[in-house]
Structures are given as C-alpha cells and as structure tokens.
Design a protein around this motif. Structure first.
Motif, PDB file in Angstrom:
ATOM      1  N   THR A   5     -12.922   4.278  11.530  1.00  0.00           N
ATOM      2  CA  THR A   5     -12.086   3.464  12.394  1.00  0.00           C
ATOM      3  C   THR A   5     -11.360   4.388  13.356  1.00  0.00           C
ATOM      4  O   THR A   5     -10.663   5.296  12.926  1.00  0.00           O
ATOM      5  CB  THR A   5     -11.050   2.675  11.565  1.00  0.00           C
ATOM      6  OG1 THR A   5     -11.742   1.928  10.565  1.00  0.00           O
ATOM      7  CG2 THR A   5     -10.246   1.745  12.439  1.00  0.00           C
ATOM      8  N   SER A   6     -11.542   4.178  14.625  1.00  0.00           N
ATOM      9  CA  SER A   6     -10.888   4.995  15.661  1.00  0.00           C
ATOM     10  C   SER A   6     -11.162   6.478  15.448  1.00  0.00           C
ATOM     11  O   SER A   6     -10.287   7.311  15.645  1.00  0.00           O
ATOM     12  CB  SER A   6      -9.386   4.734  15.673  1.00  0.00           C
ATOM     13  OG  SER A   6      -9.123   3.379  15.904  1.00  0.00           O
ATOM     14  N   GLY A   7     -12.342   6.823  14.986  1.00  0.00           N
ATOM     15  CA  GLY A   7     -12.702   8.224  14.823  1.00  0.00           C
ATOM     16  C   GLY A   7     -12.160   8.876  13.568  1.00  0.00           C
ATOM     17  O   GLY A   7     -12.308  10.065  13.373  1.00  0.00           O
ATOM     18  N   VAL A   8     -11.498   8.116  12.690  1.00  0.00           N
ATOM     19  CA  VAL A   8     -10.923   8.668  11.463  1.00  0.00           C
ATOM     20  C   VAL A   8     -11.654   8.051  10.269  1.00  0.00           C
ATOM     21  O   VAL A   8     -11.782   6.841  10.171  1.00  0.00           O
ATOM     22  CB  VAL A   8      -9.412   8.361  11.382  1.00  0.00           C
ATOM     23  CG1 VAL A   8      -8.830   8.881  10.086  1.00  0.00           C
ATOM     24  CG2 VAL A   8      -8.683   8.938  12.572  1.00  0.00           C
ATOM     25  N   ALA A   9     -12.118   8.886   9.362  1.00  0.00           N
ATOM     26  CA  ALA A   9     -12.819   8.390   8.174  1.00  0.00           C
ATOM     27  C   ALA A   9     -11.857   7.625   7.282  1.00  0.00           C
ATOM     28  O   ALA A   9     -10.688   7.969   7.165  1.00  0.00           O
ATOM     29  CB  ALA A   9     -13.457   9.535   7.407  1.00  0.00           C
ATOM     30  N   SER A  10     -12.347   6.594   6.625  1.00  0.00           N
ATOM     31  CA  SER A  10     -11.503   5.807   5.728  1.00  0.00           C
ATOM     32  C   SER A  10     -11.170   6.620   4.483  1.00  0.00           C
ATOM     33  O   SER A  10     -11.910   7.509   4.096  1.00  0.00           O
ATOM     34  CB  SER A  10     -12.209   4.515   5.334  1.00  0.00           C
ATOM     35  OG  SER A  10     -13.360   4.799   4.582  1.00  0.00           O
ATOM     36  N   PRO A  11     -10.041   6.306   3.844  1.00  0.00           N
ATOM     37  CA  PRO A  11      -9.666   7.027   2.626  1.00  0.00           C
ATOM     38  C   PRO A  11     -10.670   6.777   1.500  1.00  0.00           C
ATOM     39  O   PRO A  11     -11.311   5.741   1.448  1.00  0.00           O
ATOM     40  CB  PRO A  11      -8.305   6.459   2.255  1.00  0.00           C
ATOM     41  CG  PRO A  11      -7.968   5.429   3.253  1.00  0.00           C
ATOM     42  CD  PRO A  11      -9.090   5.285   4.209  1.00  0.00           C
ATOM     43  N   ASP A  12     -10.766   7.749   0.628  1.00  0.00           N
ATOM     44  CA  ASP A  12     -11.653   7.644  -0.534  1.00  0.00           C
ATOM     45  C   ASP A  12     -10.774   7.372  -1.750  1.00  0.00           C
ATOM     46  O   ASP A  12     -10.283   8.291  -2.389  1.00  0.00           O
ATOM     47  CB  ASP A  12     -12.431   8.946  -0.694  1.00  0.00           C
ATOM     48  CG  ASP A  12     -13.477   8.872  -1.788  1.00  0.00           C
ATOM     49  OD1 ASP A  12     -13.713   7.765  -2.327  1.00  0.00           O
ATOM     50  OD2 ASP A  12     -14.058   9.918  -2.113  1.00  0.00           O
ATOM     51  N   PHE A  13     -10.529   6.089  -2.041  1.00  0.00           N
ATOM     52  CA  PHE A  13      -9.654   5.718  -3.142  1.00  0.00           C
ATOM     53  C   PHE A  13     -10.370   5.881  -4.477  1.00  0.00           C
ATOM     54  O   PHE A  13     -11.512   5.480  -4.626  1.00  0.00           O
ATOM     55  CB  PHE A  13      -9.166   4.277  -2.999  1.00  0.00           C
ATOM     56  CG  PHE A  13      -8.300   4.050  -1.792  1.00  0.00           C
ATOM     57  CD1 PHE A  13      -7.227   4.883  -1.519  1.00  0.00           C
ATOM     58  CD2 PHE A  13      -8.562   3.005  -0.937  1.00  0.00           C
ATOM     59  CE1 PHE A  13      -6.423   4.679  -0.414  1.00  0.00           C
ATOM     60  CE2 PHE A  13      -7.763   2.783   0.178  1.00  0.00           C
ATOM     61  CZ  PHE A  13      -6.695   3.622   0.434  1.00  0.00           C
ATOM     62  N   LYS A  14      -9.656   6.472  -5.442  1.00  0.00           N
ATOM     63  CA  LYS A  14     -10.192   6.714  -6.782  1.00  0.00           C
ATOM     64  C   LYS A  14      -9.274   6.085  -7.819  1.00  0.00           C
ATOM     65  O   LYS A  14      -8.071   5.953  -7.614  1.00  0.00           O
ATOM     66  CB  LYS A  14     -10.292   8.217  -7.068  1.00  0.00           C
ATOM     67  CG  LYS A  14     -11.172   8.995  -6.107  1.00  0.00           C
ATOM     68  CD  LYS A  14     -12.620   8.663  -6.316  1.00  0.00           C
ATOM     69  CE  LYS A  14     -13.505   9.545  -5.444  1.00  0.00           C
ATOM     70  NZ  LYS A  14     -14.881   9.095  -5.457  1.00  0.00           N
ATOM     71  N   THR A  15      -9.848   5.755  -8.959  1.00  0.00           N
ATOM     72  CA  THR A  15      -9.074   5.218 -10.071  1.00  0.00           C
ATOM     73  C   THR A  15      -8.400   6.362 -10.829  1.00  0.00           C
ATOM     74  O   THR A  15      -8.729   7.539 -10.654  1.00  0.00           O
ATOM     75  CB  THR A  15      -9.970   4.454 -11.048  1.00  0.00           C
ATOM     76  OG1 THR A  15     -10.883   5.380 -11.643  1.00  0.00           O
ATOM     77  CG2 THR A  15     -10.725   3.322 -10.362  1.00  0.00           C
ATOM     78  N   GLN A  16      -7.499   5.992 -11.718  1.00  0.00           N
ATOM     79  CA  GLN A  16      -6.842   6.978 -12.572  1.00  0.00           C
ATOM     80  C   GLN A  16      -7.875   7.757 -13.391  1.00  0.00           C
ATOM     81  O   GLN A  16      -7.785   8.979 -13.509  1.00  0.00           O
ATOM     82  CB  GLN A  16      -5.862   6.263 -13.497  1.00  0.00           C
ATOM     83  CG  GLN A  16      -5.231   7.160 -14.523  1.00  0.00           C
ATOM     84  CD  GLN A  16      -4.239   6.423 -15.380  1.00  0.00           C
ATOM     85  OE1 GLN A  16      -3.184   6.046 -14.893  1.00  0.00           O
ATOM     86  NE2 GLN A  16      -4.566   6.218 -16.647  1.00  0.00           N
TER      87      GLN A  16
END
Length: 66
Positions: A5-16
């Motif tokens: 999005t707008s040249g920025v990679a989306s966050p890589d969310f991880k579980t505990q």
C-alpha cells in the motif's frame, strides 16, 4: 506475497506461539512480559494478541548488551 500500500509492505503479524518459537522463549514468558510492560511491542485485535515481526526483531536487537 505481501500486500503493498503506497509503496510500503504490509506488516507481518504473528501469534504469541509463533513469536515464542522465533525468539526461543516460552509463551508464558511473553505473557509475563506483557503483564509487566517489558517485552516486545504487541497489539490486541479484539481478544487476540498479535506481534508485528519487524517490531519484534527491532526490539530484540535493542536488547543487546556489550
């Protein structure tokens, strides 16, 4: 593939569980750190705890001691 999005990679969310495996600590340690406000940054999405992998890596690097 990451969503961009707008040249920025989306966050890589991880579980505990995933973060515990990545940084090699028990899940209970992450829970204790959250309760004591001393661990890696996290977010609550409803009742679910998630960690942004890049933020966890940055936090871990800040924990280095000379």
């Amino acid at each position: 593939m990451d969503i961009v999005t707008s040249g920025v990679a989306s966050p890589d969310f991880k579980t505990q569980a995933e973060i515990a495996e990545i940084i090699k600590v028990p899940e209970r340690t992450l829970e204790d750190w959250r309760l004591n406000h001393v661990g890696p940054p996290y977010m609550k999405l409803g009742r679910h705890v998630r960690y942004d992998l890049l933020e966890v890596v940055a936090w871990a690097r800040d924990q280095r001691h000379a």
